[in-house]
Structure formats: structure tokens, C-alpha cells
Design a protein around this motif. Structure first.
Motif, PDB file in Angstrom:
ATOM      1  N   HIS A 123       0.816  -1.215   0.000  1.00 49.50           N
ATOM      2  CA  HIS A 123       0.000   0.000   0.000  1.00 49.50           C
ATOM      3  C   HIS A 123       0.849   1.264   0.000  1.00 49.50           C
ATOM      4  O   HIS A 123       0.328   2.355  -0.211  1.00 49.50           O
ATOM      5  N   TRP A 124       2.145   1.126   0.250  1.00 48.66           N
ATOM      6  CA  TRP A 124       3.044   2.282   0.218  1.00 48.66           C
ATOM      7  C   TRP A 124       3.639   2.507  -1.174  1.00 48.66           C
ATOM      8  O   TRP A 124       4.346   3.490  -1.395  1.00 48.66           O
ATOM      9  N   LEU A 125       3.379   1.610  -2.097  1.00 50.04           N
ATOM     10  CA  LEU A 125       3.906   1.743  -3.454  1.00 50.04           C
ATOM     11  C   LEU A 125       3.044   2.701  -4.271  1.00 50.04           C
ATOM     12  O   LEU A 125       1.850   2.885  -3.987  1.00 50.04           O
ATOM     13  N   PRO A 126       3.614   3.311  -5.314  1.00 48.64           N
ATOM     14  CA  PRO A 126       2.783   4.120  -6.226  1.00 48.64           C
ATOM     15  C   PRO A 126       1.711   3.254  -6.875  1.00 48.64           C
ATOM     16  O   PRO A 126       1.906   2.058  -7.095  1.00 48.64           O
ATOM     17  N   GLU A 127       0.577   3.863  -7.182  1.00 51.14           N
ATOM     18  CA  GLU A 127      -0.513   3.115  -7.802  1.00 51.14           C
ATOM     19  C   GLU A 127      -0.070   2.459  -9.107  1.00 51.14           C
ATOM     20  O   GLU A 127      -0.516   1.362  -9.445  1.00 51.14           O
ATOM     21  N   SER A 128       0.813   3.127  -9.834  1.00 52.21           N
ATOM     22  CA  SER A 128       1.278   2.578 -11.114  1.00 52.21           C
ATOM     23  C   SER A 128       2.038   1.260 -10.922  1.00 52.21           C
ATOM     24  O   SER A 128       2.105   0.441 -11.847  1.00 52.21           O
ATOM     25  N   TRP A 129       2.611   1.052  -9.740  1.00 60.06           N
ATOM     26  CA  TRP A 129       3.250  -0.227  -9.435  1.00 60.06           C
ATOM     27  C   TRP A 129       2.216  -1.228  -8.930  1.00 60.06           C
ATOM     28  O   TRP A 129       2.248  -2.397  -9.291  1.00 60.06           O
ATOM     29  N   LYS A 130       1.311  -0.751  -8.074  1.00 61.66           N
ATOM     30  CA  LYS A 130       0.351  -1.661  -7.444  1.00 61.66           C
ATOM     31  C   LYS A 130      -0.528  -2.354  -8.481  1.00 61.66           C
ATOM     32  O   LYS A 130      -0.744  -3.568  -8.407  1.00 61.66           O
ATOM     33  N   TYR A 131      -1.038  -1.597  -9.431  1.00 61.86           N
ATOM     34  CA  TYR A 131      -1.953  -2.244 -10.370  1.00 61.86           C
ATOM     35  C   TYR A 131      -1.216  -3.266 -11.230  1.00 61.86           C
ATOM     36  O   TYR A 131      -1.793  -4.293 -11.636  1.00 61.86           O
ATOM     37  N   ARG A 132       0.069  -3.016 -11.506  1.00 56.57           N
ATOM     38  CA  ARG A 132       0.847  -3.980 -12.284  1.00 56.57           C
ATOM     39  C   ARG A 132       1.056  -5.276 -11.494  1.00 56.57           C
ATOM     40  O   ARG A 132       1.029  -6.376 -12.079  1.00 56.57           O
ATOM     41  N   ILE A 133       1.253  -5.156 -10.186  1.00 58.97           N
ATOM     42  CA  ILE A 133       1.403  -6.351  -9.346  1.00 58.97           C
ATOM     43  C   ILE A 133       0.128  -7.184  -9.406  1.00 58.97           C
ATOM     44  O   ILE A 133       0.161  -8.416  -9.560  1.00 58.97           O
ATOM     45  N   VAL A 134      -1.034  -6.511  -9.298  1.00 53.62           N
ATOM     46  CA  VAL A 134      -2.315  -7.218  -9.295  1.00 53.62           C
ATOM     47  C   VAL A 134      -2.591  -7.855 -10.658  1.00 53.62           C
ATOM     48  O   VAL A 134      -3.315  -8.854 -10.757  1.00 53.62           O
ATOM     49  N   MET A 135      -2.009  -7.336 -11.715  1.00 56.32           N
ATOM     50  CA  MET A 135      -2.163  -7.960 -13.028  1.00 56.32           C
ATOM     51  C   MET A 135      -1.314  -9.226 -13.157  1.00 56.32           C
ATOM     52  O   MET A 135      -1.557 -10.050 -14.048  1.00 56.32           O
ATOM     53  N   HIS A 136      -0.361  -9.396 -12.242  1.00 56.07           N
ATOM     54  CA  HIS A 136       0.525 -10.568 -12.321  1.00 56.07           C
ATOM     55  C   HIS A 136       0.169 -11.653 -11.322  1.00 56.07           C
ATOM     56  O   HIS A 136       0.452 -12.830 -11.566  1.00 56.07           O
TER      57      HIS A 136
END
Length: 200
Positions: free
Chosen positions: A131-144
Motif C-alpha cells: 500500500h506504500w507503493l505508487p498506484e502505477s506499481w500496485k496495479y501492475r502487481i495485481v495484473m501478475h
């Protein structure tokens, strides 16, 4: 729950009964805690965005409604407003402000709990630090991959909606939302895990 019990007992001592609105609540939650309250003197309306089953032996009604707009209820229609881990799900800051205003409007006493932004584990993703990561990183994680309650998403739109489904709050934000409340800090292993705004 001990703080909630204290609020309820004050009302029962004053009025002989207590009417609670639980914003986002379930019958199962109250069945878990039924030993804590005198349900011969307590009634509960649980409000959720989708219809839910009210089957059970406790005096609970399940209502359909939006935490940001409780206009079915008059001012101070309830004795106590309660919400457990909901305000972080209602949307952006203006949505949280609307929910907080409704909580404060429908009852003179309230208890609102939410996970704390600076606790190192995100409780919805069940992942450390995400939750401390930028949103642009978070959504990419959830896509993987799947992250806790967050299912793996095949599209950017689905992934962004997922990571925006929970926006956690810090202490100053909770104080701004509930300026007339006392703010309590629940701890786990010495770290603040969640925040509880209590008025009453």
C-alpha cells in the motif's frame, strides 16, 4: 468491541434500550459478539450496498443503502452509529467526508474503525508494504498475481479498480473526518494496526 459495549451501556442506562446502525455490518459479525451485549435491549440495522440475508435469532434488520447517503434515516434516528473497516472502501476523500458526515448526523454517539495506513501489512492485499507503493506499481502487481483478497486481474481497468477499492487512512486524516471524536489506536506487536474514532 469493549468501547462499543461502553457506548451501548450508557444509552441503555439512560433510555432503557439502544438502537444501533451498523454501516457495512453483517449478521455473522453480531452473532460472534452476542455474548457482549444485552440483545433484549438492543436492536441493530445493518446497512449495505447489496441485499443481505437477515436470517438469525438476533434483532437485526438488513437494509440496502449507501454509507455516503443515509437519507432514509432522520437526524439522530439512532443512538449509536458503528462501522468496522468500511470507510476506506467508500471512495476518494470527498466520499469519505460524506460518510463521516452521515455517521455524525444519524447518531449522537459513534464508533468508526479503519486499518492504519502506516501499519506495514496491507490487510486487504494481505501483503507487506504494497500500500506504500505508487498506484502505477500496485496495479501492475495485481495484473501478475493474486494478493490476499485482491484477485489477479487481466485488464488495466480491473487492476486499477482493485487497488483503488481500499484507500487507507492515517491519524491526521481520521481526525479531520471525525473532529468531535476521541481517536484510539489499536496495536499489534507494538505497532498501530488500526484507528478507532469514538464519540460518546
Amino acid at each position: 468491541m469493549q468501547r462499543l459495549k461502553g457506548l451501548v451501556e450508557v444509552v441503555i442506562a439512560e433510555k432503557g434500550a439502544c438502537k444501533i446502525i451498523d454501516i457495512g455490518g453483517t449478521v455473522g459479525f453480531w452473532e460472534t459478539w452476542e455474548h457482549l451485549l444485552d440483545f433484549s435491549k438492543v436492536t441493530i440495522d445493518c446497512v449495505n450496498v447489496a441485499p443481505a440475508d437477515a436470517t438469525g435469532h438476533l434483532p437485526i434488520r438488513m437494509l440496502v443503502g449507501d454509507a455516503r447517503d443515509l437519507t432514509f434515516a432522520a437526524d439522530n434516528a439512532y443512538d449509536v452509529a458503528f462501522s468496522n473497516s468500511v470507510i476506506e472502501h467508500v471512495g476518494l476523500w470527498q466520499d469519505m467526508e460524506r460518510m463521516a458526515a452521515e455517521v455524525r448526523r444519524v447518531a449522537p454517539r459513534y464508533l468508526v474503525q479503519t486499518p492504519y495506513f502506516w501499519f506495514p501489512v496491507e490487510p486487504h492485499a494481505r501483503s507487506p508494504l504494497i500500500h506504500w507503493l505508487p498506484e502505477s506499481w500496485k496495479y501492475r502487481i495485481v495484473m501478475h498475481r493474486k494478493c490476499g483478497f485482491w484477485e489477479r486481474q487481466d485488464s488495466v481497468a480491473g487492476a486499477v479498480r482493485t487497488v483503488q477499492s481500499a484507500i487507507m487512512l492515517d491519524i491526521r486524516q481520521m481526525r479531520a473526518l471525525f473532529p468531535d471524536a476521541d481517536l484510539h489506536k489499536e496495536r499489534f506487536c507494538g505497532l498501530i494496526k488500526s484507528l478507532v474514532a469514538v464519540k460518546g
